[in-house]
Scaffold this active site. Structure first.
Site, PDB file in Angstrom:
ATOM      1  CG  ASP A 101      -2.118   0.920   1.039  1.00 50.58           C
ATOM      2  OD1 ASP A 101      -2.497   1.189  -0.123  1.00 50.58           O
ATOM      3  OD2 ASP A 101      -2.691   1.356   2.059  1.00 50.58           O
ATOM      4  CG  HIS A 128      -4.439  10.770   2.677  1.00 47.62           C
ATOM      5  ND1 HIS A 128      -5.501  10.732   3.559  1.00 47.62           N
ATOM      6  CD2 HIS A 128      -3.584   9.799   3.075  1.00 47.62           C
ATOM      7  CE1 HIS A 128      -5.292   9.773   4.449  1.00 47.62           C
ATOM      8  NE2 HIS A 128      -4.135   9.187   4.172  1.00 47.62           N
ATOM      9  NE  ARG A 148       4.002  14.245  10.600  1.00 45.86           N
ATOM     10  CZ  ARG A 148       3.380  13.315   9.875  1.00 45.86           C
ATOM     11  NH1 ARG A 148       3.040  12.171  10.410  1.00 45.86           N
ATOM     12  NH2 ARG A 148       3.131  13.514   8.595  1.00 45.86           N
ATOM     13  CD  GLU A 203      -6.433   4.337   4.689  1.00 43.74           C
ATOM     14  OE1 GLU A 203      -5.874   3.441   4.009  1.00 43.74           O
ATOM     15  OE2 GLU A 203      -5.846   5.008   5.550  1.00 43.74           O
ATOM     16  CE1 TYR A 261       1.394   7.172  14.677  1.00 42.64           C
ATOM     17  CE2 TYR A 261       2.890   7.063  12.810  1.00 42.64           C
ATOM     18  CZ  TYR A 261       2.279   7.790  13.814  1.00 42.64           C
ATOM     19  OH  TYR A 261       2.555   9.127  13.932  1.00 42.64           O
ATOM     20  CE  LYS A 317      -3.717   2.339   7.646  1.00 42.19           C
ATOM     21  NZ  LYS A 317      -4.431   3.287   6.796  1.00 42.19           N
ATOM     22  CB  THR A 352      -6.346   7.864   1.648  1.00 41.24           C
ATOM     23  OG1 THR A 352      -6.302   6.799   2.580  1.00 41.24           O
ATOM     24  CG2 THR A 352      -7.671   8.585   1.728  1.00 41.24           C
TER      25      THR A 352
HETATM   26 MN    MN Z   1      -4.325   2.451   2.807  1.00 40.10          MN
END
Ligand code: MN
Length: 423
Positions: free
Chosen positions: A134, A141, A150, A206, A251, A260, A356
């Site tokens: 991916d 995005h 952030r 997404e 993550y 995911k 996305t």
């Molecule tokens: Mn994705």
């Protein structure tokens, strides 16, 4: 010659106005009737065409395939022959269904065997997917997510404009359209609290497209941007389901994992790159200038209009997003060139997600996270309810199509209902 370039091409099978499946499309998929054996299929208007039956009745005599290639649960067998063979197959099908061709049209016995009403077939996952990668290739995005999580002043991380960022996903949980999923369980952590275990409270879609690859060039070999399209079979609509609360906690530092890989839904028809050729457009300006191995010639992006609908339980579907595949900053040729630049081999049936796809305006954002801006601007639905994320029993539907010169080529749809967490 690719049939899609001929706007006047008419089929002898009726194609309703606005259909996603005119003779210029000829997508590939896997179908079955009732619980019968699966077969390779294409679609014209409201008819599904059984390619195994076409083979058995001798309509593919000049092509390199054998019966097992069409009498198959997946498209991998026909993809093994590569780009030129699938192009010939697609052109053969276009020719067979042209308005003035009597070959099949005049044979009512063969027609009965070969043509099925679309509402009488079940469509399946079309390809046995090997590896799934991916990407994260929409600048809008990546910028939106960077702003939310952030620093708006430094929304894009330093590498983003230099390389198509991606990660290795998981293929075992890629499911076809119309298969419902359950809200996933996992670890989440609220600010200032200890982590806890339970159902995700922030399930999101997404909006992505994904392409399937033909066999690559083997371990240790690079595929250049010029060669890339020879290794791309076609595209489908792809909903890469995500659990934002699980994602946010897990993550760091290795990237997405359980947030995911609980499910990704894919549309059943694979629209070939050949069919999309008339809709090729320029890639957005890339600044700073990319490194040599990411440079490319010509039009390598595609104008594909994308729509997301949300349908509440027992309610009407509501359009919540309008985006376009052409917004992608990095194109598929660059993604494939980057993926193989270190010698990583791709194989027949691998899947590459775009990431996305968000556009420049708030109604073109390709996830609930962005549409409702991290829950601060809930989406108002006509039934008086609002959404920050996907609720139990909501159905999310993606549709996609291209229009040029009076010709529309569509992808159909991918539709998934979110069910409550398993008890
Ligand atoms: Mn994705």
């Amino acid at each position: 010659m690719i049939a899609a370039n001929n706007p006047s091409l008419m089929a002898w099978i009726p194609v309703p106005q606005g259909s996603d499946f005119p003779l210029q499309n000829i997508p590939f998929g896997i179908a079955s009737i009732d619980k019968g054996p699966r077969f390779v299929a294409t679609r014209i208007g409201n008819h599904v065409v059984n390619l195994a039956a076409l083979f058995r009745r001798g309509y593919f005599k000049d092509l390199p395939y054998s019966l097992e290639d069409f009498d198959s649960d997946t498209l991998n067998a026909i993809m093994k022959y590569g780009k030129l063979a699938t192009r010939d197959l697609r052109n053969r099908l276009s020719h067979l269904f042209e308005e003035n061709n009597q070959e099949l049209q005049s044979n009512s016995v063969d027609c009965k065997e070969i043509l099925v009403a679309a509402n009488e077939v079940t469509l399946h996952l079309p390809i046995e997917i090997g590896d799934y990668t991916d990407f994260y290739s929409s600048k809008e995005h990546a910028t939106n997510v960077g702003c939310m999580f952030r620093d708006p002043a430094n929304a894009l991380l330093p590498n983003w404009l230099w390389l198509p960022v991606g990660y290795h996903g998981r293929s075992s949980s890629i499911i076809p359209s119309d298969v419902p999923i359950h809200r996933p369980f996992g670890q989440t952590k609220a600010e200032g609290e200890d982590p806890k275990y339970g159902p995700s409270q922030r399930v999101d879609f997404e909006l992505e497209m994904a392409f399937y690859t033909f066999e690559g060039k083997g371990l240790g070999h690079q595929i250049t941007t010029e060669e890339a399209e020879d290794h791309i079979f076609g595209l489908s609509l792809f909903n890469d389901w995500s659990a934002r609360d699980i994602q946010q906690w897990e993550y760091v530092p290795l990237g997405p994992f359980l947030a995911k890989n609980f499910a990704s839904s894919i549309s059943p028809w694979v629209v070939t790159l050949d069919a999309l050729e008339p809709f090729a457009v320029d890639t957005p300006l890339q600044e700073p200038k990319v490194l040599d191995y990411l440079k490319f010639q010509g039009k390598k992006s595609y104008d594909i209009q994308l729509e997301v609908y949300l349908q509440p339980k027992d309610g009407e579907e509501v359009k919540i997003c309008t985006s376009n595949f052409k917004y992608m900053y990095w194109n598929m040729a660059q993604q494939l060139a980057h993926h193989t630049v270190n010698g990583c081999n791709i194989r027949c049936g691998d899947l590459m997600g775009s990431g996305t796809i968000s556009g420049p305006t708030p109604d073109s954002y390709g996830s609930m996270l962005e549409l409702a801006w991290k829950g601060t601007k809930p989406i108002q639905l006509p039934d008086g309810t609002e959404r920050k994320f996907v609720q139990d029993y909501d159905t999310i539907i993606f549709r996609g199509f291209s229009v040029f010169n009076g010709i529309k080529i569509g992808f159909g749809e991918v539709r998934t209902q979110l069910l409550p967490a398993r008890t």
